[in-house]
Design a protein around this motif. Sequence first.
Motif, PDB file in Angstrom:
ATOM      1  N   GLY A 110       0.805  -1.221   0.000  1.00  0.00           N
ATOM      2  CA  GLY A 110       0.000   0.000   0.000  1.00  0.00           C
ATOM      3  C   GLY A 110       0.830   1.259   0.000  1.00  0.00           C
ATOM      4  N   GLU A 111       0.158   2.363  -0.267  1.00  0.00           N
ATOM      5  CA  GLU A 111       0.747   3.687  -0.133  1.00  0.00           C
ATOM      6  C   GLU A 111      -0.239   4.556   0.645  1.00  0.00           C
ATOM      7  N   GLU A 112       0.303   5.479   1.380  1.00  0.00           N
ATOM      8  CA  GLU A 112      -0.500   6.293   2.277  1.00  0.00           C
ATOM      9  C   GLU A 112      -0.667   7.693   1.709  1.00  0.00           C
ATOM     10  N   LEU A 113      -1.894   8.168   1.693  1.00  0.00           N
ATOM     11  CA  LEU A 113      -2.194   9.481   1.157  1.00  0.00           C
ATOM     12  C   LEU A 113      -2.947  10.299   2.196  1.00  0.00           C
ATOM     13  N   ARG A 114      -2.718  11.607   2.153  1.00  0.00           N
ATOM     14  CA  ARG A 114      -3.427  12.526   3.036  1.00  0.00           C
ATOM     15  C   ARG A 114      -4.629  13.119   2.300  1.00  0.00           C
ATOM     16  N   VAL A 115      -5.810  13.037   2.917  1.00  0.00           N
ATOM     17  CA  VAL A 115      -7.007  13.619   2.318  1.00  0.00           C
ATOM     18  C   VAL A 115      -7.754  14.439   3.370  1.00  0.00           C
ATOM     19  N   ASP A 116      -8.667  15.285   2.897  1.00  0.00           N
ATOM     20  CA  ASP A 116      -9.463  16.119   3.781  1.00  0.00           C
ATOM     21  C   ASP A 116     -10.590  15.307   4.417  1.00  0.00           C
ATOM     22  N   LEU A 164      -9.387  15.249  -3.469  1.00  0.00           N
ATOM     23  CA  LEU A 164      -9.892  15.119  -2.102  1.00  0.00           C
ATOM     24  C   LEU A 164      -8.989  15.847  -1.116  1.00  0.00           C
ATOM     25  N   ASP A 165      -8.133  16.724  -1.632  1.00  0.00           N
ATOM     26  CA  ASP A 165      -7.206  17.451  -0.753  1.00  0.00           C
ATOM     27  C   ASP A 165      -7.138  18.923  -1.101  1.00  0.00           C
ATOM     28  N   SER A 166      -8.204  19.484  -1.663  1.00  0.00           N
ATOM     29  CA  SER A 166      -8.183  20.893  -2.068  1.00  0.00           C
ATOM     30  C   SER A 166      -8.400  21.830  -0.889  1.00  0.00           C
ATOM     31  N   GLY A 167      -8.887  21.307   0.237  1.00  0.00           N
ATOM     32  CA  GLY A 167      -9.155  22.148   1.390  1.00  0.00           C
ATOM     33  C   GLY A 167     -10.400  22.993   1.264  1.00  0.00           C
ATOM     34  N   THR A 168     -11.268  22.665   0.286  1.00  0.00           N
ATOM     35  CA  THR A 168     -12.493  23.436   0.083  1.00  0.00           C
ATOM     36  C   THR A 168     -13.702  22.518   0.005  1.00  0.00           C
ATOM     37  N   LEU A 169     -14.843  23.059   0.371  1.00  0.00           N
ATOM     38  CA  LEU A 169     -16.113  22.357   0.268  1.00  0.00           C
ATOM     39  C   LEU A 169     -16.779  22.697  -1.049  1.00  0.00           C
ATOM     40  N   ARG A 200      -6.398  17.653   5.042  1.00  0.00           N
ATOM     41  CA  ARG A 200      -5.402  16.574   5.076  1.00  0.00           C
ATOM     42  C   ARG A 200      -5.306  15.910   6.452  1.00  0.00           C
ATOM     43  N   ALA A 201      -6.432  15.806   7.109  1.00  0.00           N
ATOM     44  CA  ALA A 201      -6.420  15.228   8.463  1.00  0.00           C
ATOM     45  C   ALA A 201      -6.427  13.712   8.457  1.00  0.00           C
ATOM     46  N   LEU A 202      -6.798  13.101   7.326  1.00  0.00           N
ATOM     47  CA  LEU A 202      -6.988  11.651   7.290  1.00  0.00           C
ATOM     48  C   LEU A 202      -5.885  10.975   6.486  1.00  0.00           C
ATOM     49  N   ARG A 203      -5.230  10.001   7.104  1.00  0.00           N
ATOM     50  CA  ARG A 203      -4.214   9.193   6.428  1.00  0.00           C
ATOM     51  C   ARG A 203      -4.892   7.937   5.875  1.00  0.00           C
ATOM     52  N   VAL A 204      -5.020   7.864   4.555  1.00  0.00           N
ATOM     53  CA  VAL A 204      -5.708   6.738   3.929  1.00  0.00           C
ATOM     54  C   VAL A 204      -4.675   5.788   3.327  1.00  0.00           C
ATOM     55  N   LEU A 205      -4.773   4.516   3.695  1.00  0.00           N
ATOM     56  CA  LEU A 205      -3.890   3.494   3.139  1.00  0.00           C
ATOM     57  C   LEU A 205      -4.578   2.847   1.953  1.00  0.00           C
ATOM     58  N   LEU A 206      -3.939   2.940   0.786  1.00  0.00           N
ATOM     59  CA  LEU A 206      -4.541   2.468  -0.456  1.00  0.00           C
ATOM     60  C   LEU A 206      -3.631   1.475  -1.154  1.00  0.00           C
TER      61      LEU A 206
END
Length: 444
Positions: free
Chosen positions: A246-252, A340-345, A410-416
């Motif tokens: 896997g690789e880990e990515l930061r998402v909002d 999923l990491d633009s920091g905007t709604l 970028r609060a969530l570390r997602v393992l993909l």
Amino acid sequence: MSQAVRGGGLAAARWLARLAVLAAAGVLAVLVVALGSGGLLVVVYGLLGLVVCAVGGWWFLAYRGVVRIAGAAVAVAAPVAVLILFTVDGLWLMALLLALCWAATLACAKAALRRSRPWRPRRPRRVPAVSRPRHPVIIMNPKSGGGKVGRFGLVERAEALGARVVLLDPSAPADVTALARTAVAQGADLLGVAGGDGTQALVAAVAADHDLPFLVVSAGTRNHFALDLGLDRADPARCLDALTDGEELRVDLGTVAGRAFVNTVSFGVYADVVQRPEYRDAKAGTALGLLPDLLIGEGVRRLDGHADGTVLAAQQALLISNNPYGPADALGAGGHRPRLDSGTLGVVGIRVESAAQAAALAVRGAQSSGLSVLTARRVEVTSELPEIPVAVDGEALRMPTPVVVTLRPRALRVLLPRDRSPVTAPAPRVDWRRLLRLAWGRTP
């Protein structure tokens, strides 16, 4: 990318832009040449049919009884009537030619704009030195997605890869958040969920709070979050490959009144409908039974949205997403979010109160006054009522007003899994000025 490849892409974009302009000129030429033989009627009939169909659709949704039946008949009859008029007046060949030319125009224009500025998905920021989790815990909902956990053998597959599985009991609803916190207290170094977006969000919040990797297993019905991460929704077992490669990515991670969400938060008409107990077993029937009251009847309630500096007044519905959906997918129906990491709604406001406004929405789309599409970092939803219905990732809740929606960037570390589908490029808007500059002008 080499200069030769970049130059070749730009040359192809120029030729596609020229083809788009020529195809658009062909549409105008056919109309001008055919003015005397009904060319203008093709456009008039087409627009009239679209307007009448939209009016019939509004009657069908906003009224009951005879008016609803008449609306359904009108909505179906309008396009049929247009085809009949084309045939009777001998305009069907011209209409077909115009439709083909316009379709070619749009196809070439979008291809040209996409090639002139190649879209490279900005993957969320990676966390270096990803190690294989030693004590992963995955919560699985056996009912989610019509029983995908059992069909795909997810429990056996996860346990074979060294994960501890917590299987929810459908007959005894559990506090998923409490289960996740207990797993952390017992030494879990990864939290995962095989279930829908609502369950994903609850566990994701615990993972983010403890800065732990989070594993998404696409065992829900729709799984918009999994789709936008590039995961395989047809075979959720492939998501488990992240445990070994896997690789880990930061998402909002979105929050509404302090509660996490990974996809959307809905206010207004949709939130009112999903509150009803009968909605789960009869979605279409429940919605059709309630909509007349919610749109123009005694149950009408309006919401005000404050999206950063923009005020959306007296809205019938507000849809707020964790990162914006693509331009063609603003309502989030079958679409995707390119980032999923633009920091905007993403914010969509809907206000349609009459057949005339429904017709304007059908003809003008996002340019009509009934639809507002924008982005914001903070949205505050207010109402005259002290408490309003809210649908969080499809789950029916009630929250005190005002309701504040924000993001945890970028609060969530997602393992993909490394082997997953690339994110699809969003369809570009057709900008005619840019297209003309690209075709015959100078492009930086």
